[in-house]
Design a protein around this motif. Structure first.
Motif, PDB file in Angstrom:
ATOM      1  N   ASP A  35      -5.059  -0.137  -2.780  1.00 24.37           N
ATOM      2  CA  ASP A  35      -5.493   1.096  -2.153  1.00 24.37           C
ATOM      3  C   ASP A  35      -6.168   0.764  -0.841  1.00 24.37           C
ATOM      4  O   ASP A  35      -6.539  -0.386  -0.575  1.00 24.37           O
ATOM      5  N   ALA A  84       3.428   6.281   2.534  1.00 23.66           N
ATOM      6  CA  ALA A  84       3.671   7.726   2.545  1.00 23.66           C
ATOM      7  C   ALA A  84       3.157   8.367   3.827  1.00 23.66           C
ATOM      8  O   ALA A  84       3.779   9.305   4.356  1.00 23.66           O
ATOM      9  N   ARG A  85       2.038   7.873   4.353  1.00 26.73           N
ATOM     10  CA  ARG A  85       1.495   8.442   5.591  1.00 26.73           C
ATOM     11  C   ARG A  85       2.393   8.150   6.797  1.00 26.73           C
ATOM     12  O   ARG A  85       2.310   8.831   7.806  1.00 26.73           O
ATOM     13  N   ASP A  88       0.315   4.411  -0.682  1.00 26.88           N
ATOM     14  CA  ASP A  88      -0.228   5.594  -0.009  1.00 26.88           C
ATOM     15  C   ASP A  88      -0.082   5.478   1.504  1.00 26.88           C
ATOM     16  O   ASP A  88       0.219   6.460   2.193  1.00 26.88           O
ATOM     17  N   ASN A 102       0.873  -1.169   0.000  1.00 27.83           N
ATOM     18  CA  ASN A 102       0.000   0.000   0.000  1.00 27.83           C
ATOM     19  C   ASN A 102       0.920   1.232   0.000  1.00 27.83           C
ATOM     20  O   ASN A 102       1.411   1.650   1.041  1.00 27.83           O
TER      21      ASN A 102
END
Length: 328
Positions: free
Chosen positions: A325, A307-308, A304, A302
């Motif tokens: 996602d 990145a968090r 994204d 994942n």
């Protein structure tokens, strides 16, 4: 396996007469037998739900006429024992699906005759559910989430080449977690990474357990029912501290952890469903079906979510993966 256990002599006689009268008259509209399956989980979380989804999809695809009796122990061993006892005393149940190690142990202790299938049990041999990986128990077999080929500690190192210390949060009350932590420790020693393990005894200790891991470079969550049921809290902690969180199953990646290699609980559920069909419909003996452990090594990431956590993944790793996602 008979679906109707009639005990009154008069009723049994009436059924016999009816069957004699109908002999040779079966038609295309004759309904197949309805099977009753007791299913139970130790606690509700997405990975275990994926097992049940895969299991039931196979039953539907195979056209079985069935009904499920679903139970959830809410993380309480006493509830697990009560559920197991209830299933064992219910003469209408044809097969029990025990999802997770604690439930499987409780059911196996209570039911000695009717078929039991386990799923998401890490080491059924270590827990004496089956005598060996090559032999089912008398009335029990199933699928395991033990996946030595996944090498989860190495995956963290591949994603974070400079990682030095990996934290592992797990429940000491779950034998499945103890087996995984032992494997993680051996792998960490092999590749030169420090593993900082933090045991908890209940969900109420998760926050304190996470705080004890505030100084690690990454967190790796095993297939631990207590911790995975609270995975949103673990992810929130990781995002706040910018400590990437890795896991052991695909469904948890979809909820916001960074990556895993190999384990789809849905596919495990499907394989367990195939076992159920062979037992119920085809009359295959339980003790002839060897227990199975997943050997999948598919990488799921994942990006994204990474990145968090403040993590940029190497492109060489992402290019090998199935990228998902967030499910939510």
């Amino acid at each position: 396996m008979s679906r109707r256990r009639l005990t009154l002599t008069s009723l049994a006689a009436a059924v016999t007469v009816s069957m004699v009268g109908l002999a040779g008259c079966a038609s295309s509209d004759e309904k197949s037998a309805e099977y009753t399956i007791g299913t139970a989980v130790i606690v509700s979380h997405p990975a275990l739900q994926s097992v049940l989804d895969g299991f039931e999809d196979v039953l539907k695809e195979e056209g079985l006429d069935y009904r499920l009796i679903n139970k959830n122990a809410q993380g309480d061993p006493t509830n697990a024992a009560t559920i197991a006892s209830t299933f064992a005393s219910d003469a209408n149940i044809d097969l029990v699906l025990a999802i997770s190690t604690p439930i499987a142990l409780a059911v196996a202790n209570a039911e000695k005759d009717r078929p039991i299938l386990f799923a998401a049990v890490t080491d059924p041999v270590r827990d004496d559910l089956v005598p060996s990986w090559d032999q089912a128990g008398t009335n029990i077999t199933g699928t395991s989430d033990l996946n030595p080929e996944a090498r989860p500690v190495s995956l963290v190192q591949e994603a974070m080449p400079d990682v030095q210390t990996i934290g592992v949060l797990y429940s000491s009350a779950e034998s499945n977690s103890l087996a995984q932590v032992e494997a993680y420790e051996a792998e960490a020693a092999e590749i030169g990474v420090t593993l900082k393990t933090q045991a908890i005894t209940s969900a109420s200790e998760i926050a304190a357990g996470l705080e004890a891991l505030a100084d690690v470079d990454a967190i790796l969550i095993p297939n631990d029912n207590t911790v995975v049921a609270a995975i949103s809290s673990v992810i929130g902690f990781g995002q706040e501290k910018q400590i990437p969180v890795f896991c052991a199953d695909t469904s948890t990646v979809e909820l916001g952890t960074v990556a895993t290699r190999g384990l789809s609980y849905y596919e495990m559920g499907r394989r367990t469903g195939e076992m159920a069909v062979s037992i119920l419909r085809d009359g295959v003996k339980v003790d002839s079906i060897k227990p199975e452990a997943t050997t999948s090594t598919e990488l799921t990431i994942n990006v994204d979510a990474a990145a968090r956590f403040g993590l940029t993944l190497p492109e060489s790793l992402v290019s090998q993966a199935t990228v998902v996602d967030d499910k939510n």
